[in-house]
Every structure is written in C-alpha cells, then in structure tokens.
Scaffold this motif. Structure first.
Motif, mmCIF file in Angstrom:
data_model
loop_
_atom_site.group_PDB
_atom_site.id
_atom_site.type_symbol
_atom_site.label_atom_id
_atom_site.label_comp_id
_atom_site.label_asym_id
_atom_site.label_seq_id
_atom_site.Cartn_x
_atom_site.Cartn_y
_atom_site.Cartn_z
ATOM 1 N N HIS A 45 -4.125 -46.950 -15.457
ATOM 2 C CA HIS A 45 -4.796 -48.050 -14.756
ATOM 3 C C HIS A 45 -5.544 -47.533 -13.532
ATOM 4 C CE1 HIS A 45 -2.438 -50.699 -17.285
ATOM 5 N NE2 HIS A 45 -2.947 -51.769 -16.701
ATOM 6 N N VAL A 46 -4.851 -46.694 -12.752
ATOM 7 C CA VAL A 46 -5.460 -46.169 -11.528
ATOM 8 C C VAL A 46 -6.603 -45.223 -11.862
ATOM 9 C CG1 VAL A 46 -5.046 -44.766 -9.476
ATOM 10 C CG2 VAL A 46 -3.358 -46.464 -10.191
ATOM 11 N N GLY A 47 -6.387 -44.348 -12.844
ATOM 12 C CA GLY A 47 -7.435 -43.406 -13.227
ATOM 13 C C GLY A 47 -8.678 -44.099 -13.727
ATOM 14 N N ALA A 48 -8.497 -45.100 -14.586
ATOM 15 C CA ALA A 48 -9.649 -45.805 -15.163
ATOM 16 C C ALA A 48 -10.418 -46.583 -14.101
ATOM 17 C CB ALA A 48 -9.176 -46.743 -16.270
ATOM 18 N N SER A 49 -9.700 -47.317 -13.251
ATOM 19 C CA SER A 49 -10.386 -48.102 -12.218
ATOM 20 C C SER A 49 -11.079 -47.192 -11.207
ATOM 21 C CB SER A 49 -9.396 -49.033 -11.510
ATOM 22 O OG SER A 49 -8.351 -48.309 -10.894
ATOM 23 N N THR A 50 -10.473 -46.050 -10.897
ATOM 24 C CA THR A 50 -11.097 -45.110 -9.963
ATOM 25 C C THR A 50 -12.364 -44.511 -10.557
ATOM 26 O OG1 THR A 50 -8.937 -44.545 -9.021
ATOM 27 C CG2 THR A 50 -10.755 -43.031 -8.591
ATOM 28 N N ALA A 51 -12.272 -44.049 -11.801
ATOM 29 C CA ALA A 51 -13.435 -43.443 -12.455
ATOM 30 C C ALA A 51 -14.588 -44.437 -12.539
ATOM 31 C CB ALA A 51 -13.062 -42.948 -13.847
ATOM 32 N N LEU A 52 -14.291 -45.672 -12.918
ATOM 33 C CA LEU A 52 -15.352 -46.666 -13.116
ATOM 34 C C LEU A 52 -15.948 -47.130 -11.794
ATOM 35 C CD1 LEU A 52 -16.862 -48.361 -15.239
ATOM 36 C CD2 LEU A 52 -15.144 -50.146 -14.886
ATOM 37 N N TYR A 53 -15.107 -47.546 -10.867
ATOM 38 C CA TYR A 53 -15.622 -48.168 -9.650
ATOM 39 C C TYR A 53 -16.155 -47.143 -8.649
ATOM 40 C CZ TYR A 53 -14.233 -52.712 -11.284
ATOM 41 O OH TYR A 53 -14.144 -53.869 -12.027
ATOM 42 N N LEU A 54 -15.677 -45.912 -8.706
ATOM 43 C CA LEU A 54 -16.281 -44.883 -7.860
ATOM 44 C C LEU A 54 -17.692 -44.582 -8.361
ATOM 45 C CD1 LEU A 54 -16.079 -42.908 -5.543
ATOM 46 C CD2 LEU A 54 -14.965 -41.272 -7.080
ATOM 47 N N THR A 55 -17.860 -44.579 -9.684
ATOM 48 C CA THR A 55 -19.201 -44.411 -10.243
ATOM 49 C C THR A 55 -20.114 -45.556 -9.813
ATOM 50 O OG1 THR A 55 -18.222 -43.328 -12.170
ATOM 51 C CG2 THR A 55 -20.493 -44.056 -12.370
ATOM 52 N N PHE A 56 -19.595 -46.773 -9.849
ATOM 53 C CA PHE A 56 -20.378 -47.922 -9.384
ATOM 54 C C PHE A 56 -20.751 -47.766 -7.915
ATOM 55 C CE2 PHE A 56 -18.316 -51.069 -12.612
ATOM 56 C CZ PHE A 56 -19.050 -50.502 -13.632
ATOM 57 N N ALA A 57 -19.833 -47.233 -7.108
ATOM 58 C CA ALA A 57 -20.129 -47.032 -5.684
ATOM 59 C C ALA A 57 -21.264 -46.035 -5.501
ATOM 60 C CB ALA A 57 -18.870 -46.548 -4.956
ATOM 61 N N PHE A 58 -21.282 -44.973 -6.316
ATOM 62 C CA PHE A 58 -22.395 -44.024 -6.263
ATOM 63 C C PHE A 58 -23.700 -44.729 -6.607
ATOM 64 C CE2 PHE A 58 -19.354 -40.365 -7.607
ATOM 65 C CZ PHE A 58 -18.857 -40.311 -6.318
ATOM 66 N N ALA A 106 -19.846 -44.884 -18.589
ATOM 67 C CA ALA A 106 -19.150 -44.694 -19.867
ATOM 68 C C ALA A 106 -18.605 -43.277 -19.993
ATOM 69 C CB ALA A 106 -20.098 -45.008 -21.024
ATOM 70 N N ILE A 107 -19.359 -42.295 -19.523
ATOM 71 C CA ILE A 107 -18.870 -40.916 -19.542
ATOM 72 C C ILE A 107 -17.635 -40.787 -18.665
ATOM 73 C CG2 ILE A 107 -19.398 -38.543 -18.863
ATOM 74 C CD1 ILE A 107 -22.303 -39.076 -19.616
ATOM 75 N N ALA A 108 -17.672 -41.403 -17.494
ATOM 76 C CA ALA A 108 -16.550 -41.297 -16.550
ATOM 77 C C ALA A 108 -15.259 -41.840 -17.145
ATOM 78 C CB ALA A 108 -16.896 -42.033 -15.255
ATOM 79 N N ILE A 109 -15.304 -43.041 -17.714
ATOM 80 C CA ILE A 109 -14.053 -43.615 -18.226
ATOM 81 C C ILE A 109 -13.631 -42.962 -19.537
ATOM 82 C CG2 ILE A 109 -14.488 -45.797 -17.052
ATOM 83 C CD1 ILE A 109 -15.088 -47.024 -19.813
ATOM 84 N N THR A 153 1.770 -62.892 -8.036
ATOM 85 C CA THR A 153 0.583 -63.334 -8.771
ATOM 86 C C THR A 153 -0.637 -62.535 -8.350
ATOM 87 O OG1 THR A 153 1.466 -65.585 -8.942
ATOM 88 C CG2 THR A 153 -0.905 -65.302 -9.289
ATOM 89 N N THR A 154 -0.761 -62.303 -7.044
ATOM 90 C CA THR A 154 -1.901 -61.544 -6.524
ATOM 91 C C THR A 154 -1.915 -60.119 -7.057
ATOM 92 O OG1 THR A 154 -1.893 -62.858 -4.482
ATOM 93 C CG2 THR A 154 -3.058 -60.755 -4.427
ATOM 94 N N THR A 155 -0.771 -59.437 -6.982
ATOM 95 C CA THR A 155 -0.714 -58.066 -7.474
ATOM 96 C C THR A 155 -0.884 -58.015 -8.996
ATOM 97 O OG1 THR A 155 1.713 -58.165 -7.571
ATOM 98 C CG2 THR A 155 0.698 -57.236 -5.573
ATOM 99 N N GLY A 156 -0.490 -59.105 -9.673
ATOM 100 C CA GLY A 156 -0.711 -59.174 -11.115
ATOM 101 C C GLY A 156 -2.194 -59.165 -11.446
ATOM 102 N N ILE A 157 -2.985 -59.863 -10.648
ATOM 103 C CA ILE A 157 -4.441 -59.871 -10.834
ATOM 104 C C ILE A 157 -5.015 -58.494 -10.566
ATOM 105 C CG2 ILE A 157 -6.612 -60.819 -9.960
ATOM 106 C CD1 ILE A 157 -5.058 -63.409 -9.353
ATOM 107 N N TRP A 158 -4.565 -57.869 -9.473
ATOM 108 C CA TRP A 158 -5.056 -56.530 -9.154
ATOM 109 C C TRP A 158 -4.699 -55.542 -10.255
ATOM 110 C CZ3 TRP A 158 -2.962 -56.270 -3.407
ATOM 111 C CH2 TRP A 158 -3.695 -57.170 -2.622
ATOM 112 N N SER A 159 -3.501 -55.655 -10.784
ATOM 113 C CA SER A 159 -3.074 -54.742 -11.837
ATOM 114 C C SER A 159 -3.927 -54.901 -13.093
ATOM 115 C CB SER A 159 -1.597 -54.989 -12.173
ATOM 116 O OG SER A 159 -1.152 -54.135 -13.205
ATOM 117 N N ARG A 160 -4.276 -56.138 -13.436
ATOM 118 C CA ARG A 160 -5.053 -56.384 -14.661
ATOM 119 C C ARG A 160 -6.480 -55.839 -14.564
ATOM 120 N NH1 ARG A 160 -1.814 -61.040 -14.920
ATOM 121 N NH2 ARG A 160 -3.250 -62.285 -13.659
ATOM 122 N N ILE A 161 -6.978 -55.612 -13.355
ATOM 123 C CA ILE A 161 -8.314 -55.024 -13.212
ATOM 124 C C ILE A 161 -8.372 -53.673 -13.916
ATOM 125 C CG2 ILE A 161 -9.963 -54.064 -11.547
ATOM 126 C CD1 ILE A 161 -9.047 -56.189 -9.564
#
Length: 230
Positions: free
Chosen positions: A154-167, A114-117, A75-83
C-alpha cells in the motif's frame, strides 16, 4: 539521482521504438533489479540476524491504544488505507494517464505513472513472497491481503504514484495551485503509511521499506527515457 523536474518539457521529441526499449531496459529494469536485491536483503536481515531486535509490534499497539483511538479515527484511517488499495491505485493511474495523453499527445510522458507503479508492484510482490514476514501481532482493522507484511505494498504503490504526480504538478503555471497539488500528492503516502501502522497491517520497517521502494520506482520512472538537456 537528481530530480530534473522539467526534463520532459525541454525535450518533447518522440522516441523511436528501439530507443524506448533500450532506455527502459537500461534505466528502469536493470536498476530495479538492484532495488529488488536491496529490499530482499534487508528483509532477510530482519527475519534472520536482526530477528532478536524485533519489537515493532509495540509501535502498532501504541498507536491503537493512544488517545486518538475512536470510531471516527478508525473510519478516517480506513479511508486513508484504502487509497493504497490495488484497484484504487490502478484506476487512478489509468484515469490520470488517459488525461495526460489527451492533453499532451505524448505517450512516452503519459506512461510515467504506469511505469512507476508497475515496477513497484513487481518488486513488492516477489520480495513479499520471498521474505514472507508475518504481520504484526496486534488487532488488524483491515482484511489481510494474501501477501506478507514486508514490504508494505500500500505504501509503496501510493508513494510511487503520488510522488510521480508531484513531479508532474510542477508544470502547473499558477503558483498557489502548483504548491497545493504538490503538497497533497506528497501528503498522501504519509497518510497511507500512518493508516497501515495504526490499523495493525504492517511493522514500522515494512512501511519504511515500502517508502523506499516507492520513491526509487518513481525516480526510475521519471527518468526512464533519455532527454536532451539543452
């Protein structure tokens, strides 16, 4: 490419339409074509000359058969995956971009996520169609999307978005809050990566190239517009 975390604060001048289109073409679209070529080339190597070296499904089987296997963990990994789901990524991006535009009144800064994703998704979709790598031969705990296994969207999209947020989080003045937000943003792609492996949706190399795609797209988006250094 070095990361200038304060480039948008030092130069807040509004770009003209011609300047914006020029910079987007030279600093985002052109480099993304190189990124696309690299990802597709690696995919062809994996599917061709390196096909005999494939044993990556063992990683998925090891994760699924490990001591952590339980209903709670699934269940936990299912939540992480849906992010990393497309609809959640897009919705999160729209909300954050709207808040940024409201707070800063700088459309050229607000569209960075938006550009990143967008660039990430374009590279991912076309590369996945060309390479057409099958998913791991293990139990799949998520519905398989129509795209192939390589690279991980999934990994590419979450990385692009959340790394931008971290910046962007480096603008936060309170040290503890800045560090907390940055840590969470950097942690999200790692959780998504683990979940996609655990749930049998991607090979390890799919996840690694998804991370590369996301990181490069976040960097391109962050530097999409030329800013003065003084």
């Amino acid at each position: 490419m070095s990361v200038d975390l304060h480039r948008w604060q030092r130069d807040e001048s509004r770009p003209g339409a011609r300047e914006a289109w020029r910079d987007a073409a030279l600093r985002v679209i052109a480099p993304s074509l190189v990124l696309f070529g690299v990802i597709v080339s690696v995919g062809w190597l994996i599917m061709g000359p390196l096909a005999g070296l494939q044993g990556e499904s063992a990683v998925n089987r090891e994760l699924q058969g490990g001591p952590s296997r339980s209903t709670v963990w699934e269940t936990t990994t299912g939540i992480w995956s849906r992010i990393g789901n497309t609809e959640i990524i897009i919705a999160t991006c729209v909300v954050v971009c709207a808040i940024l535009l409201w707070r800063t009144r700088q459309w050229w800064y607000s569209i960075v996520p938006a550009i990143a994703i967008s660039i990430q998704a374009t590279v991912f979709v076309i590369a996945a169609w060309i390479v057409a790598r099958p998913r791991p031969e293990v139990e799949k705990l998520d519905p398989a999307p129509p795209t192939s296994s390589y690279p991980s969207g999934h990994v590419g999209a979450s990385t692009a978005l959340y790394l931008t947020f971290a910046f962007m989080a480096q603008r936060i003045e309170r040290t503890w809050l800045r560090r907390l937000v940055t840590t969470v943003c950097l942690l999200v792609p790692l959780l998504v990566s683990y979940a996609r492996l655990y749930r049998g949706m991607h090979h390890l190399s799919d996840v690694l190239l998804g991370l590369v795609n996301g990181v490069v797209c976040a960097l391109l988006a962050w530097h999409w517009l030329r800013r003065r250094r003084d």
